[in-house]
Structure formats: C-alpha cells, structure tokens
Motif scaffolding. Structure first.
Motif, PDB file in Angstrom:
ATOM      1  N   GLN A 112       0.829  -1.210   0.000  1.00  0.00           N
ATOM      2  CA  GLN A 112       0.000   0.000   0.000  1.00  0.00           C
ATOM      3  C   GLN A 112       0.858   1.253   0.000  1.00  0.00           C
ATOM      4  OE1 GLN A 112      -2.544  -0.447   3.393  1.00  0.00           O
ATOM      5  NE2 GLN A 112      -4.009  -1.760   2.328  1.00  0.00           N
ATOM      6  N   HIS A 113       1.875   1.279   0.864  1.00  0.00           N
ATOM      7  CA  HIS A 113       2.718   2.467   0.952  1.00  0.00           C
ATOM      8  C   HIS A 113       3.533   2.657  -0.324  1.00  0.00           C
ATOM      9  CE1 HIS A 113       2.579   2.060   5.620  1.00  0.00           C
ATOM     10  NE2 HIS A 113       1.505   2.621   5.119  1.00  0.00           N
ATOM     11  N   TYR A 114       4.023   1.540  -0.884  1.00  0.00           N
ATOM     12  CA  TYR A 114       4.833   1.663  -2.090  1.00  0.00           C
ATOM     13  C   TYR A 114       3.989   2.131  -3.274  1.00  0.00           C
ATOM     14  CZ  TYR A 114       8.419   0.648  -5.545  1.00  0.00           C
ATOM     15  OH  TYR A 114       9.342   0.772  -6.555  1.00  0.00           O
ATOM     16  N   ARG A 115       2.793   1.572  -3.425  1.00  0.00           N
ATOM     17  CA  ARG A 115       1.917   1.999  -4.523  1.00  0.00           C
ATOM     18  C   ARG A 115       1.528   3.465  -4.389  1.00  0.00           C
ATOM     19  NH1 ARG A 115       0.125  -1.894  -7.877  1.00  0.00           N
ATOM     20  NH2 ARG A 115       0.171  -4.070  -7.221  1.00  0.00           N
ATOM     21  N   LEU A 283      14.779   1.045  -7.618  1.00  0.00           N
ATOM     22  CA  LEU A 283      13.459   0.479  -7.331  1.00  0.00           C
ATOM     23  C   LEU A 283      13.502  -0.323  -6.041  1.00  0.00           C
ATOM     24  CD1 LEU A 283      12.621  -0.813 -10.911  1.00  0.00           C
ATOM     25  CD2 LEU A 283      11.383   1.002  -9.737  1.00  0.00           C
ATOM     26  N   VAL A 284      14.516  -1.180  -5.915  1.00  0.00           N
ATOM     27  CA  VAL A 284      14.665  -2.007  -4.713  1.00  0.00           C
ATOM     28  C   VAL A 284      14.995  -1.142  -3.508  1.00  0.00           C
ATOM     29  CG1 VAL A 284      16.034  -3.846  -3.646  1.00  0.00           C
ATOM     30  CG2 VAL A 284      15.317  -4.043  -6.037  1.00  0.00           C
ATOM     31  N   ALA A 285      15.879  -0.165  -3.695  1.00  0.00           N
ATOM     32  CA  ALA A 285      16.260   0.716  -2.586  1.00  0.00           C
ATOM     33  C   ALA A 285      15.044   1.460  -2.037  1.00  0.00           C
ATOM     34  CB  ALA A 285      17.324   1.708  -3.049  1.00  0.00           C
ATOM     35  N   LEU A 288      12.820  -1.055  -0.067  1.00  0.00           N
ATOM     36  CA  LEU A 288      13.404  -1.398   1.220  1.00  0.00           C
ATOM     37  C   LEU A 288      13.263  -0.244   2.206  1.00  0.00           C
ATOM     38  CD1 LEU A 288      16.687  -3.245   0.126  1.00  0.00           C
ATOM     39  CD2 LEU A 288      14.613  -4.245   1.074  1.00  0.00           C
ATOM     40  N   ALA A 289      13.443   0.977   1.724  1.00  0.00           N
ATOM     41  CA  ALA A 289      13.291   2.134   2.606  1.00  0.00           C
ATOM     42  C   ALA A 289      11.878   2.217   3.160  1.00  0.00           C
ATOM     43  CB  ALA A 289      13.644   3.420   1.852  1.00  0.00           C
ATOM     44  N   VAL A 291       9.788  -0.371   3.578  1.00  0.00           N
ATOM     45  CA  VAL A 291       9.588  -1.478   4.523  1.00  0.00           C
ATOM     46  C   VAL A 291      10.207  -1.141   5.871  1.00  0.00           C
ATOM     47  CG1 VAL A 291      10.202  -3.885   5.016  1.00  0.00           C
ATOM     48  CG2 VAL A 291       9.425  -3.232   2.730  1.00  0.00           C
ATOM     49  N   ARG A 292      11.388  -0.500   5.841  1.00  0.00           N
ATOM     50  CA  ARG A 292      12.062  -0.139   7.083  1.00  0.00           C
ATOM     51  C   ARG A 292      11.450   1.080   7.763  1.00  0.00           C
ATOM     52  NH1 ARG A 292      17.224  -0.062   3.641  1.00  0.00           N
ATOM     53  NH2 ARG A 292      17.944  -2.234   3.609  1.00  0.00           N
ATOM     54  N   GLY A 293      10.655   1.829   7.001  1.00  0.00           N
ATOM     55  CA  GLY A 293      10.104   3.063   7.553  1.00  0.00           C
ATOM     56  C   GLY A 293      11.076   4.214   7.535  1.00  0.00           C
ATOM     57  N   ASP A 294      12.077   4.146   6.606  1.00  0.00           N
ATOM     58  CA  ASP A 294      13.074   5.234   6.500  1.00  0.00           C
ATOM     59  C   ASP A 294      12.429   6.512   6.001  1.00  0.00           C
ATOM     60  OD1 ASP A 294      14.793   3.299   7.278  1.00  0.00           O
ATOM     61  OD2 ASP A 294      15.791   3.063   5.340  1.00  0.00           O
TER      62      ASP A 294
END
Length: 294
Positions: A112-115, A283-285, A288-289, A291-294
């Motif tokens: 959800q956050h990435y989209r 894209l991956v970075a 991951l950011a 998912v980590r909540g960076d």
C-alpha cells in the motif's frame, strides 16, 4: 542540429524580432543572429525573411516551427523519464512472497505504501517457497523476496534482513489430549503423527522443525505431506495428525482444530526480506526504505 539552435529558432519565430528574442534568451543579438545563420546553413534553406523593421518566417521556417517545438517537447519528456527511472519512480519490481505472508500486516502495508509513493512502478508478485525465491534471486528472476528463513542464507550472493519473528504453533485436533495445553514443548510431539511440507518444497519451516528436533534429540514421525498450509490444517481437522505452522496461520479458524504455541527457545520462524548483495536498483532501494520506515 543542436537543441539550442532549435530553442533560438523558436524564440525568433515567436517574437519575430531578433532583439526581443535575444533579450528573452538572455544572450546578445549578434550571437543569436550568428546561430540562426548557422542553422540555416546546416538545413540549406533560409528560415526567415529579414526586413528593416520586421522578420517573417519563410515557407521552410513555417515547416520547421511545429517540428522544432515537438523535438524540444520530446527531449524534455525523455529527460524527465530518464530522471524518474534513475530515481526508481518507473519500471517493474518483481517481488516474491511465501504463502503465509498475506496473513500478516507486512505485505499489505508494504505494498500500500509503495503503490502510494510510486504509482508508476509496475509490481509483479509471485507466491513461492523460500528456496524457490533464493534460486530466483540468484538467477535475477526476482528483485526481492519476502522469505521465511532462520539462520544464514544458503547463498553468499544473497542477504536477508529480518523483519519479524513468528512463534511456531502446534496445530492439534481439538479432541486430542494436547489441545488442552496452553503451550507445548516440541518433545511432547515425539511419537505423534505429524503433517508437514514435502522436503523438496524448499519451505524454510521444514528446516527449522528439523533443526529443533535435532537439538532436542528427537525423531519426529512424519505421516503426511502437504504443500499448502491450509491443506495441512484441514488434514489436522480430519484427524490425520498434527502440523507445525507459524502463528499467522492461527487466523484460519476451524472448529475441529486448536492452535497451541511451542515453548522451545528456537521455536520461531523469521520473516525477512531477501535481496542480492550486489543489488543497486533504485526500485529495490525505495521499496526497502519503505519497509524499514526510512
């Protein structure tokens, strides 16, 4: 033909006055005239008719003007597209996940956050056992994977970042004497008929259960294999045996089944995110950011 030549040409074509065009471009009028002459020489045709008090477009100039505008627009669009790709805002991201992951908040929160943040990235999702994800990552068929795995990865090319740990549960028929227990040590399951994943499935859970049994000096009695957790729970309800599954599966409520947490220290299954060690994709970075909540 350079893009700046087209910008100069458009400015003169719109102003129909060299001095005003030069002021608009923040350059001197003589250099502007020289650049236009250079463009005309390259094209082999006059673009303007120059009069003492005015400038007019020639037929060649009228043909060039819409094309010059389109070329500059296309150039700007291409540059913007390259910047978005370099920033990880467009492209395709291939994500693997284990079957129990949709039962946890991790997957839907991450997606959800990435989209929301990167709506132009196309996500390709593949449900796979952990071993299959490791293999796909090595072959560059996946960009990242949500895996169930305790301990070091089987490949030096891959790293796993732990996100969460889920307690392992004994899935017991409700009529079984062990169903009344609040917790169970794995040794209480010695001699019990067990239901598990096929060894060749590559499930990380199977490896954890085998390691726990080895540490406790137990020989577990596997009587039935099933490749899907839901199938295993259904077989428990039918009285075939006892299954060992991670705690998110507890949401599957069947009246004939009881979930009892295992009390052993190592009776947990890690949820982690796996990527190649040499991964450099923005894209991956970005994922991951998030998912980590960076």
């Amino acid at each position: 033909m350079e893009l700046r030549h087209l910008r100069y040409f458009i400015a003169v074509a719109e102003e129909l006055h060299f001095t005003r065009a030069a002021e608009r471009l923040h350059i001197g009028q003589p250099p502007l005239s020289q650049q236009i002459q250079s463009l005309e020489a390259e094209l082999g045709a006059p673009l303007f008719r120059r009069h003492q008090r005015k400038v007019e477009l020639t037929a060649a100039g009228l043909q060039l003007l819409p094309r010059a505008r389109q070329i500059l627009a296309d150039s700007a669009a291409a540059a913007a597209a390259v910047r978005r790709a370099a920033d990880g805002e467009t492209g395709e991201l291939r994500i693997g996940f284990t079957s129990s992951l949709p039962l946890t908040p991790i997957l839907h929160h991450s997606l959800q956050h990435y989209r929301r943040d990167y709506p132009e990235v196309r996500l390709t999702l593949s449900e796979m056992f952990t071993a299959g994800q490791f293999d796909a990552l090595e072959r560059r068929q996946l960009d990242l994977g949500f895996v169930r795995f305790n301990g070091p990865t089987p490949s030096p090319l891959i790293r796993v970042e732990e996100l969460h740990r889920d307690r392992l549960l004994a899935v017991v028929p409700s009529a079984h004497p062990l169903a009344a227990e609040k917790t169970l040590a794995l040794k209480r399951l010695a001699g019990e008929p067990l239901i598990g994943y096929p060894r060749e499935s590559g499930s990380g859970l199977s490896d954890v259960v085998r390691q726990l049994a080895l540490q406790n000096g137990l020989e577990l009695r596997m009587v039935q294999e099933a490749g899907e957790a839901i199938t295993q729970i259904g077989l428990v309800a039918a009285g075939v045996g006892i299954a060992i599954l991670p705690s998110p599966l507890e949401c599957v409520q069947i009246p004939a089944v009881r979930y009892v947490p295992l009390s052993d220290d190592g009776a947990y299954l890690s949820m982690g995110i796996a990527v190649r060690r040499d991964e450099s994709s923005p894209l991956v970075a970005n994922f991951l950011a998030g998912v980590r909540g960076d």
